[in-house]
Design an enzyme around this catalytic site. Structure first.
Site, PDB file in Angstrom:
ATOM      1  N   LYS A 120      -5.598  38.010 -35.225  1.00  0.00           N
ATOM      2  CA  LYS A 120      -5.962  39.406 -35.467  1.00  0.00           C
ATOM      3  C   LYS A 120      -7.424  39.655 -35.105  1.00  0.00           C
ATOM      4  CE  LYS A 120      -7.201  40.969 -39.420  1.00  0.00           C
ATOM      5  NZ  LYS A 120      -7.283  41.343 -40.864  1.00  0.00           N
ATOM      6  N   ASP A 138      -3.111  44.475 -38.604  1.00  0.00           N
ATOM      7  CA  ASP A 138      -3.566  44.250 -39.974  1.00  0.00           C
ATOM      8  C   ASP A 138      -2.522  44.831 -40.919  1.00  0.00           C
ATOM      9  OD1 ASP A 138      -3.868  46.994 -39.778  1.00  0.00           O
ATOM     10  OD2 ASP A 138      -5.967  47.002 -40.416  1.00  0.00           O
TER      11      ASP A 138
END
Length: 224
Positions: A120, A138
């Site tokens: 991420k 997220d």
């Protein structure tokens, strides 16, 4: 969603926010990388309150490494998990100097080899710092993708792959920001504010929330 519905959903977000940007404060790829590492399980606002002093004292990887974990920690104690994050920031800074000449690498594998940097975080840096059409998933993006039917998936990677394959390429880079911001401010975890969602027409969520009922104001009795 069909391909047309996906485009309609994303284009609705684009019309509402034509020039989206990260809400993290940064000045270059290095400060962005540090800010994203610090933002794990913390709010962007809390990171932005902590980083001005840190970046003023240590604006480069060499300076950050020299500052040491204790020096970094004094700036970030208000952020969750600050002890581990301080160590990671110092170590990743040391490796940037040692392996990459003090520069943030453009390659995913090199980014993910740094302490505290997962897929991420690497995607955020690739997207924001280097302009790549990378999709960081997220909690907000994961929720919006599943709730709306945009890109259902059981894991962040599954959602990422679905988003990359479904969102038109000309919209993909900015879609990263649109989905995060939409989840943060409209399609919220506990109670999505569907009544003010600009993309509600294309959303497949069956239990859309109605506008809140406003309590009538009490009339004041005239005096005298």
């Amino acid at each position: 969603m069909t391909a047309a519905q996906v485009r309609g959903f994303i284009e609705a977000l684009r019309r509402a926010n034509p020039t989206p940007r990260s809400e993290l404060d940064y000045v270059n790829p290095f400060t962005l990388l540090v800010a994203v590492v610090l933002s794990a399980q913390a709010t962007d606002a809390s990171v932005n309150r902590a980083t001005p002093g840190l970046f003023a004292e240590a604006p480069t990887p060499a300076a950050m490494a020299a500052l040491g974990a204790e020096g970094v920690a004094k700036h970030i104690r208000t952020i969750g998990l600050w002890q581990g994050k301080a160590r990671n920031v110092v170590e990743l800074s040391r490796l940037l100097v040692e392996r990459h000449g003090g520069e943030v690498p453009h390659e995913r594998e090199a980014l993910e080899a740094l302490p505290g940097v997962g897929r991420k975080t690497a995607n955020v840096v690739l997207n924001v710092a280097f302009g790549e059409a990378a999709m960081a998933v997220d909690t907000h993006v994961f929720r919006v993708s599943n709730r709306t039917g945009l890109a259902p998936g059981k894991t962040p990677r599954a959602v990422e792959d679905a988003l990359v394959s479904r969102i038109p390429s000309d919209l993909l880079r900015d879609a990263h920001h649109w989905l995060i911001l939409h989840g943060r401010y409209v399609c919220k975890a506990r109670t999505p504010e569907c009544w003010r969602c600009v993309a509600a027409t294309w959303c497949r969520f069956p239990d859309k929330t109605p506008p809140p009922v406003m309590k009538p104001e009490k009339r004041r009795l005239a005096s005298g």
